[in-house]
Design an enzyme around this catalytic site. Sequence first.
Site, PDB file in Angstrom:
ATOM      1  N   ASN A   1      41.196 -26.249  23.881  1.00 29.20           N
ATOM      2  CA  ASN A   1      42.042 -26.267  25.105  1.00 29.20           C
ATOM      3  C   ASN A   1      41.014 -27.029  26.327  1.00 29.20           C
ATOM      4  O   ASN A   1      41.458 -27.851  26.928  1.00 29.20           O
ATOM      5  CB  ASN A   1      42.304 -25.220  25.669  1.00 29.20           C
ATOM      6  N   MET A   2      39.906 -26.597  26.371  1.00 29.39           N
ATOM      7  CA  MET A   2      38.987 -27.123  27.370  1.00 29.39           C
ATOM      8  C   MET A   2      38.409 -28.418  26.735  1.00 29.39           C
ATOM      9  O   MET A   2      38.359 -29.441  27.415  1.00 29.39           O
ATOM     10  CB  MET A   2      37.861 -26.240  27.629  1.00 29.39           C
TER      11      MET A   2
ATOM     12  N   THR B   1      30.987 -22.897  27.549  1.00 36.55           N
ATOM     13  CA  THR B   1      31.215 -21.597  26.631  1.00 36.55           C
ATOM     14  C   THR B   1      30.757 -20.250  27.024  1.00 36.55           C
ATOM     15  O   THR B   1      29.614 -20.497  27.762  1.00 36.55           O
ATOM     16  CB  THR B   1      30.440 -21.818  25.186  1.00 36.55           C
ATOM     17  N   THR B   2      31.414 -19.143  26.979  1.00 37.28           N
ATOM     18  CA  THR B   2      30.958 -18.037  27.634  1.00 37.28           C
ATOM     19  C   THR B   2      30.470 -17.103  26.618  1.00 37.28           C
ATOM     20  O   THR B   2      30.283 -17.410  25.427  1.00 37.28           O
ATOM     21  CB  THR B   2      32.395 -17.473  28.361  1.00 37.28           C
TER      22      THR B   2
ATOM     23  N   HIS C   1      43.216 -13.175  31.203  1.00 37.48           N
ATOM     24  CA  HIS C   1      43.135 -14.392  30.367  1.00 37.48           C
ATOM     25  C   HIS C   1      44.252 -14.496  29.399  1.00 37.48           C
ATOM     26  O   HIS C   1      44.917 -13.554  28.973  1.00 37.48           O
ATOM     27  CB  HIS C   1      41.806 -14.572  29.854  1.00 37.48           C
TER      28      HIS C   1
ATOM     29  N   LYS D   1      41.410 -15.658  23.996  1.00 40.98           N
ATOM     30  CA  LYS D   1      39.910 -15.430  24.308  1.00 40.98           C
ATOM     31  C   LYS D   1      39.307 -14.562  23.555  1.00 40.98           C
ATOM     32  O   LYS D   1      39.837 -13.339  23.357  1.00 40.98           O
ATOM     33  CB  LYS D   1      40.135 -15.052  26.020  1.00 40.98           C
TER      34      LYS D   1
ATOM     35  N   THR E   1      33.091 -15.000  33.893  1.00 42.74           N
ATOM     36  CA  THR E   1      33.393 -14.936  35.516  1.00 42.74           C
ATOM     37  C   THR E   1      33.057 -13.578  35.946  1.00 42.74           C
ATOM     38  O   THR E   1      32.499 -13.405  37.030  1.00 42.74           O
ATOM     39  CB  THR E   1      34.770 -15.445  35.755  1.00 42.74           C
TER      40      THR E   1
END
Length: 264
Positions: free
Chosen positions: A12-13, A98-99, A153, A157, A164
Amino acid sequence: MTRIVIAGPRGNMGQEAVKLCLREESFELVAVVDSKNDGKQLKDLQEFQQGDVPVYTDMARCFAEHEPDVLIDLTAPAFGRKHMEVAFEHGVRPVVGTTGFSDEDIRDLTKLAEAKELGAIIAPNFAIGAILMMKFAQTAARYMNDVEIIEQHHDRKLDAPSGTAVKTAQLIAEVRAPKKQGHEQEREEMAGARGADFDGMKIHSVRLPGRVAHQEVLFGGVGQTLSIRHDSLNRESFMPGVKLAVEQVVKLSTLVYGLENLID
Ligand code: NAP
């Protein structure tokens, strides 16, 4: 011209980042790193109609053959750290959305960036409005120290709480002494009912189809509440931040964690 490789282009990103790099005149998308489709061109993938851009599954080989300036990594929490290490080995500056990075990851990667004298940016949130939400929440926490974070979200995910939410809690913790909130004798009748704990403040993660990325920071005081909320309505909202990070990372020789450190 900044030579760029994107990892995770079909995501998606990643799809938005590909569009950004193809439309920006000062950016050149030289290759992409995908989990499959090695040897194909971007235009051969069903997500794209254009792009004479080669696809690699092996990041090291991609870097060796194209010598990019910047890696934009938008993959999955399990790969962010490894991809940054490969980038540093090849003299490539990573911009990472990327988280899922731990404090230890950030410490180790900062040392690595400094040893290599290479700029790097890890941004748990590229949306400028979300950066403002975090800054405002940090200011509010100086005056109101009872706070809970609710983040929402989409249900694809992988990590919870969101990067965040963790970053917001860290910023608040810089100005708020640890404090256990709620009743001192409270107990959970169901595990997880009160959310995750960060220095006594609670973080709640909602995962639902239809959501993109949303966060509300709730403060409570005597006879009053304050809510600070940000909503990303689509993935395009993150792209001005990605652009800013790519433009800045080439001027850096250390790791910057959080886009708020690049904005006055
Ligand atoms: P997504 O739609 O699941 O896309 C991830 C893409 O990365 C998929 O195409 C996946 O391919 C690919 N991928 C996974 N591992 C890979 C690897 N080792 N090498 C190359 N490609 C790989 O996820 P998303 O919503 O785009 O989010 C991507 C990451 O960005 C997540 O960590 C998310 O939390 C984070 N995120 C950050 C921000 C921000 O502002 N910083 C905003 C939104 C999301 P397969 O499907 O074949 O596995």
